[in-house]
Motif scaffolding. Structure first.
Motif, mmCIF file in Angstrom:
data_model
loop_
_atom_site.group_PDB
_atom_site.id
_atom_site.type_symbol
_atom_site.label_atom_id
_atom_site.label_comp_id
_atom_site.label_asym_id
_atom_site.label_seq_id
_atom_site.Cartn_x
_atom_site.Cartn_y
_atom_site.Cartn_z
ATOM 1 N N UNK B 126 0.856 -1.190 0.000
ATOM 2 C CA UNK B 126 0.000 0.000 0.000
ATOM 3 C C UNK B 126 0.889 1.236 0.000
ATOM 4 N N UNK B 127 0.808 2.023 -1.060
ATOM 5 C CA UNK B 127 1.653 3.210 -1.221
ATOM 6 C C UNK B 127 0.989 4.470 -0.687
ATOM 7 N N UNK B 128 -0.337 4.444 -0.743
ATOM 8 C CA UNK B 128 -1.077 5.603 -0.250
ATOM 9 C C UNK B 128 -2.299 5.078 0.495
ATOM 10 N N UNK B 129 -2.298 5.278 1.818
ATOM 11 C CA UNK B 129 -3.411 4.772 2.622
ATOM 12 C C UNK B 129 -4.469 5.848 2.822
ATOM 13 N N UNK B 130 -4.237 6.976 2.219
ATOM 14 C CA UNK B 130 -5.157 8.090 2.404
ATOM 15 C C UNK B 130 -6.053 8.232 1.171
ATOM 16 N N UNK B 131 -6.682 7.137 0.780
ATOM 17 C CA UNK B 131 -7.614 7.176 -0.343
ATOM 18 C C UNK B 131 -8.896 6.477 0.094
ATOM 19 N N UNK B 132 -9.995 6.711 -0.622
ATOM 20 C CA UNK B 132 -11.261 6.046 -0.255
ATOM 21 C C UNK B 132 -11.209 4.538 -0.436
ATOM 22 N N UNK B 133 -10.139 4.043 -1.073
ATOM 23 C CA UNK B 133 -10.062 2.611 -1.378
ATOM 24 C C UNK B 133 -9.060 1.880 -0.478
ATOM 25 N N UNK B 136 -8.568 1.752 5.219
ATOM 26 C CA UNK B 136 -8.446 0.814 6.344
ATOM 27 C C UNK B 136 -7.039 0.217 6.423
ATOM 28 N N UNK B 137 -6.147 0.640 5.524
ATOM 29 C CA UNK B 137 -4.774 0.122 5.531
ATOM 30 C C UNK B 137 -3.833 1.183 6.086
ATOM 31 N N UNK B 138 -2.623 0.746 6.390
ATOM 32 C CA UNK B 138 -1.543 1.678 6.682
ATOM 33 C C UNK B 138 -0.573 1.638 5.517
ATOM 34 N N UNK B 141 1.592 -1.485 4.282
ATOM 35 C CA UNK B 141 0.930 -2.797 4.496
ATOM 36 C C UNK B 141 1.056 -3.655 3.244
ATOM 37 N N UNK B 142 1.112 -4.955 3.458
ATOM 38 C CA UNK B 142 1.113 -5.878 2.317
ATOM 39 C C UNK B 142 -0.217 -6.609 2.265
ATOM 40 N N UNK B 143 -0.856 -6.569 1.108
ATOM 41 C CA UNK B 143 -2.090 -7.320 0.904
ATOM 42 C C UNK B 143 -1.762 -8.477 -0.036
ATOM 43 N N UNK B 144 -2.210 -9.681 0.365
ATOM 44 C CA UNK B 144 -1.945 -10.844 -0.493
ATOM 45 C C UNK B 144 -3.218 -11.195 -1.255
ATOM 46 N N UNK B 145 -3.175 -10.934 -2.569
ATOM 47 C CA UNK B 145 -4.370 -11.059 -3.404
ATOM 48 C C UNK B 145 -3.937 -11.699 -4.722
ATOM 49 N N UNK B 146 -4.880 -12.341 -5.398
ATOM 50 C CA UNK B 146 -4.542 -13.029 -6.653
ATOM 51 C C UNK B 146 -4.706 -12.096 -7.856
ATOM 52 N N UNK B 147 -3.725 -12.139 -8.764
ATOM 53 C CA UNK B 147 -3.903 -11.513 -10.086
ATOM 54 C C UNK B 147 -4.267 -12.609 -11.076
ATOM 55 N N UNK B 148 -5.012 -12.239 -12.098
ATOM 56 C CA UNK B 148 -5.309 -13.181 -13.195
ATOM 57 C C UNK B 148 -5.644 -12.359 -14.420
ATOM 58 N N UNK B 223 -8.423 -13.291 2.685
ATOM 59 C CA UNK B 223 -9.399 -12.249 3.026
ATOM 60 C C UNK B 223 -8.838 -10.837 2.956
ATOM 61 N N UNK B 224 -7.628 -10.682 2.416
ATOM 62 C CA UNK B 224 -7.024 -9.347 2.426
ATOM 63 C C UNK B 224 -7.788 -8.336 1.572
ATOM 64 N N UNK B 225 -8.519 -8.832 0.576
ATOM 65 C CA UNK B 225 -9.269 -7.924 -0.297
ATOM 66 C C UNK B 225 -10.375 -7.187 0.441
ATOM 67 N N UNK B 226 -10.763 -7.688 1.606
ATOM 68 C CA UNK B 226 -11.827 -7.021 2.387
ATOM 69 C C UNK B 226 -11.482 -5.574 2.659
ATOM 70 N N UNK B 227 -10.193 -5.323 2.828
ATOM 71 C CA UNK B 227 -9.811 -3.971 3.260
ATOM 72 C C UNK B 227 -10.102 -2.948 2.171
#
Lengths: 773, 244
Positions: B126-133, B136-138, B141-148, B223-227
């Motif tokens: 997470x490079x910018x935690x100050x966005x509407x998306x 909830x992150x800092x 933070x590292x989010x583990x999510x799948x690309x396809x 479940x990291x995508x929840x954030x």
């Protein structure tokens, strides 16, 4: 320009050119009451081809068990259907697309996926799973790398676009597949038990409606030219017989057809697969005991000057035939319009019981539908046991099979063997997560998916060791069923049904027919013993090039069930201190093993016979243990034997996705989870198992790398061992080691046999991409 | 019910060929404070939803450039108007491609460097935690999510990239397990390991990885995508509170 062949009569020479025999032509003349027209002959030639009529296999396939309390639909429809509880059912089927893929790998494989998926949603089921069993020649051959690349790319292209997760599969490389690769596409779908639709025309006066793509000349003769002949130097000329896939249209077809079926807007539906309009219309007519009139001139065309016989046999993809009551036609059109799909009335249901083809008002074909379907020839080739079949296992002498000295190096060599090495290169090209049901991703024993809105889950595995089936088709086929079931049981799922894809050489040869008969018997016995009826399948003969047959390859796809899917486990080692167990009898064979091939360059001997009662009991105990959460991991001990199984469990501790990744603690230890190795003391009993030739040889390399059925490597927390032992009772099991740090160590009586870091194991295991460059 | 507690309504646009539409719908359904509805591509209004999801898939088969035809669907005018009014729009994968094609986000998405479709777990820093998306992150933070995807190789001209960097519009980057931005961690060759970006008003967001396949811990996707979705829900609720 008026079409050339309309209403011209076709003689016996024309029939022979289309692959019919003189006797079959005479039979056609008898049914037709005279010489057939070209349109009629074209229809007979396709419907009586091996691919459509199963003329060589029908007499033997009756051996399979096909019924059971869960079976809602057995063989004979587009797919088999299994009741999984709570009102839900699973439709499943596998089909080969070997010949098209050998000619044009990308489109051949892509349309293989398209075809099997149509079979699933035609039943009224939403496709939720795609799997593929692939076989190629050895990778040192550039053409084999080209085929692999094209086939995997084609599966990805089509399956990913459809949004159906490709969650399992297998790939093997053997010289026998060099001129004739195998592409077996399996799919499954979910439906409510009261939503099953069968492909049966009904209701005189109802419309026959063609939905989907326009019809072109692609794939003309696909079934008869490609799938019912051996390959020779004319391979390249056959390229125009391969169809071209359009997954976007198929995706729209899925959505539109499921609405049409679930809202009862159509009476029935059938996809246009091999032999196109011909087979779909004649099957619907004969199953419904009615007649169909098809106006070939009303079929929307891509090429304006097509002849009626071409229109009738074109295998253009993404087309569905449905029977629609006149009062519902507008509603059907509305659904098709929403999805921008062509929807054209091309005929009607009649009470004539004839399949009649019309061309601008003129009748150009008139065939009794039932006789076309029922009187297809049946051929039984006298079978001959091939001379190469051995009665006994090989004698393991040091002259032919010198013992491996550096067992660590031998293990790395095996892990890097293309048949064992990780197929991540392939499955990372597939979307395995779409639809949000995937609980275990590819790379393990089985794919596990949940059933949304319930606690239930399903699992899939597919297996077939072609080398074993070559050495003994009966034992090999039996073992394929046992292994598929074992893979499911390792994950904790109850095996319930089979779909099979029977790939063999030319059935007109006695040796091939013998292989076929033996394999059928093996599958039948195993399916009876393990209570897994065969609910659907496909036979692919003529898998030969220049007279050389493939290994007999009866691929077994199996469905497993969970009442509570949350119990599922995978194969990766979990926590340090867990106990490592070997379940199953002692003894292992060199015959047909990967070690025999990779190290000694041989495929010979006789593979072991699965003890089905021992298999059934082991698997039941395994599932009970998983259900009571007594096991932390379980892995089938297959190619590469005990040592490779241990290595795969170690590699699986850190590589695979799933629960471990979701576990924040595991992630904190290093993102991808920390490697778990093992310390194993090789029991001496494995070297001296009574009655086993390997044991007599007393060689640790053979105990580590030899193969045997009915064996599983499992782990449990030390505190659960007592309960587990009580549960296992007299089922053979040994405590062989513990899960430790980041190294796989194997000792025997204090001597170190193997000591390799898990990272080094992983590097060898993931070396496949390097061979593809 | 106070405005702060009304369910947040997400609209999931369905193009022909979308195939993560039902996953997005399902994902939103796992949030107690939110609900989702489908929006058909031929419709011309957004039915009053609070946020829009352009889902993954192969709109129009991706037979032309990905997203190039979807941008002309009637619904996209409504999406543009909604975005111009400050509404939250997230484009995932094919949705990201459609946002770029529509001019709602800068840059373009090229074919993967490896020339193959890639379905893989990635770590997103997470490079910018100050966005509407990402609220909830800092940062870091590292989010583990799948690309396809087959076309996730983000590219943009140097000048725009510099501006986006300066503005904090680069929201997510591919990283290794330690958070380092390495080539190995980059699944598609995207410039500067970019995985997700915002427009300069921070209400339109595109990302290649699939947070909708990462909302349940028991599932393979984690479940990291929840954030991501929780951040959007929080933002909508905060805005509603301010407005009331």
């Amino acid at each position: 320009m008026s079409p050339q062949y309309v209403n011209r009569r076709a003689d016996v020479d024309a029939a022979v050119k289309l692959g019919l025999t003189a006797e079959e032509y005479a039979h056609i003349c008898e049914i037709q009451g005279g010489e057939p027209t070209y349109v009629e002959l074209a229809i007979y030639s396709l419907m009586w081809s091996e691919h459509c009529s199963y003329k060589h296999s029908r007499p033997i396939l009756g051996r399979f068990p096909t019924s059971g309390p869960r079976v809602l639909q057995g063989p004979g429809e587009n797919a088999g259907v299994i009741d999984i509880g709570d009102g839900w059912a699973i439709a499943m089927k596998v089909e080969s697309h070997n010949h098209p893929s050998a000619v044009e790998p990308f489109q051949g494989a892509a349309t293989g996926v398209g075809g099997i998926v149509r079979d699933i949603f035609t039943m009224g089921a939403r496709p939720i799973v795609s799997c593929d069993s692939l076989r190629f020649g050895e990778l040192d051959e550039p053409r084999q790398r080209y085929l692999l690349d094209g086939v995997v790319g084609g599966i990805a292209h089509y399956g990913n676009c459809l949004g159906i997760p490709t969650v399992c599969g297998e790939i093997y490389f053997e010289p026998s597949y060099e001129g004739n690769c195998l592409v077996n596409a399996m799919a499954a779908g979910i439906l409510r038990t009261d939503q099953i639709v069968r492909a049966k025309a009904a209701g005189v006066g109802n419309h026959v409606v063609l939905i989907g793509n326009k019809t072109g000349r692609d794939g003309i003769g696909g079934a008869s030219v490609l799938a019912s002949q051996e390959f020779d130097e004319t391979l390249e000329e056959k390229r125009p017989s391969v169809q071209v896939g359009d997954p976007f249209t198929e995706k729209k077809l899925i959505e539109a057809c499921l609405v049409l079926l679930h809202d009862h807007l159509v009476v029935s539906m059938q996809d246009l697969g091999a032999a196109g309009l011909t087979s779909s219309s004649s099957e619907m007519a004969s199953k419904g005991m009615v007649g169909l009139d098809i106006h070939a001139d009303r079929v929307p065309l891509r090429e304006a000057d097509m002849e009626p016989w071409e229109i009738m046999i074109s295998e253009s993809q993404e087309r569905m035939l449905s029977i629609v009551e006149p009062g519902k036609l507008d509603a059907v059109r509305e659904v098709c319009d929403r999805w921008d799909l062509d929807c054209t009335v091309i005929g009607e249901v009649t009470d004539s019981k004839m399949l009649r083809v019309w061309w601008h008002g003129e009748m150009v074909g008139d065939i009794p539908a039932r006789r076309l379907a029922d009187e297809a020839p049946v051929v039984r080739t006298p079978s001959v046991k091939p001379a190469y079949i051995a009665d006994d296992p090989v004698a393991v002498g040091d002259a032919d099979y010198p013992a491996a000295k550096d067992l660590g190096a031998a293990l790395l060599e095996l892990l890097a063997a293309p048949n064992i090495a990780d197929k991540r290169w392939a499955w990372e090209q597939y979307d395995y997560i779409v639809q949000a049901n995937t609980m275990q991703i590819p790379g393990g024993d089985a794919a596990v998916l949940r059933v949304k809105g319930t606690t239930r889950g399903i699992a899939f595995a597919n297996d077939c060791n072609g080398r074993h089936c070559y050495l003994d088709p009966y034992r090999g086929a039996k073992a394929a069923v046992a292994e598929a079931a074992r893979n499911l049981s390792c994950a904790g799922a109850l095996p319930v049904a089979v779909t099979d894809c029977l790939n063999f050489g030319n059935p007109e040869k006695g040796e091939i027919y013998w292989q076929f008969e033996q394999a059928i018997e093996g599958i039948a016995e195993a399916c009876e013993a393990l209570d897994t009826p065969v609910v659907s399948g496909n036979v692919s003969f003529y898998n030969e090039s220049f007279g050389n047959a493939i290994y007999p390859t009866p691929m077994v796809g199996m469905l497993g069930l969970y009442d509570d899917v949350s119990v599922h486990i995978d194969h990766g080692f979990k926590d340090e201190g867990d106990l490592v167990l070997l379940l199953g009898p002692d003894g292992a064979w060199l015959d047909g093993s990967e070690f025999q091939k990779a190290r000694y360059g041989k495929v010979e001997g006789r593979v072991p016979d699965v003890d089905l009662e021992a298999e059934r009991r082991l698997q039941a105990a395994l599932r009970a243990a998983v259900g009571r959460r007594l096991l932390k991991s379980a892995h089938d001990c297959a190619e590469g034997g005990l040592a490779v199984a241990l290595a795969e469990c170690a590699i699986g501790s850190g590589v695979n996705g799933g629960a471990r990744y979701a576990d924040p603690e595991a992630r904190a230890q290093g993102g991808a989870g920390r490697w778990r190795g093992t310390d194993v003391e090789l029991p001496e009993a494995l070297l001296a198992a009574p009655g086993q030739p390997l044991g007599a040889a007393g060689r640790p390399d053979l105990a580590l790398f030899g193969e045997a059925p009915t064996r599983v490597v499992a782990t449990c927390a030390p505190g659960d061992f007592e309960a587990l032992e009580a549960l296992l009772g007299d089922i053979p099991h040994r405590r062989v080691g513990v899960v430790t740090g980041e190294t796989l160590r194997c000792t025997m009586k204090g001597n170190e046999l193997i000591s390799v870091t898990v990272r080094a194991l992983r590097d060898a295991y993931e070396s496949l991409p390097g061979r593809l460059a | 019910m106070s405005p702060a507690h009304r369910p947040v309504r997400f609209g999931v646009v369905v193009f022909p060929g979308s195939n993560c539409d039902t996953d997005a719908h399902h994902a939103i359904g796992t949030f107690p404070g939110a609900g989702a509805q489908f929006l058909w591509h031929k419709d011309t209004d957004l039915a009053g939803v609070d946020a829009v999801i352009l889902p993954g898939g192969f709109s129009y088969g991706d037979y032309l450039r990905c997203g190039a035809i979807a941008r002309f669907s009637p619904i996209m005018q409504a999406v543009r108007d909604f975005a111009a009014d400050g509404g939250l729009v997230i484009g995932i994968c094919n949705g990201f491609q459609t946002l770029v094609e529509s001019g709602l986000l800068p840059g373009g998405l090229l074919r993967n460097m490896g020339l193959k479709f890639v379905c893989r777990y990635v770590n997103l820093r997470v490079e910018n935690a100050d966005t509407p998306f990402t609220s909830t992150c800092d940062e870091g933070d590292l989010l583990r999510i799948i690309v396809k995807h087959n076309e996730g190789n983000y590219a943009v001209d140097a000048e725009t990239l510099a501006r986006m960097n300066a503005n904090g519009q680069i929201v997510l980057r591919y990283a290794d397990a330690s958070g380092a931005l390495t080539d190995e961690a980059n699944p598609n060759g995207a410039v500067e390991n970019i995985a997700g970006i915002c427009n300069d008003t921070f209400n339109v967001f595109g990302m290649m990885p699939h947070p909708e396949n990462s909302v349940e811990a028991a599932m393979a996707g984690g479940a990291d995508g929840r954030r991501i979705f929780q951040s959007m829900i929080d933002t909508v609720l905060q805005r509603a509170e301010v407005a009331s």
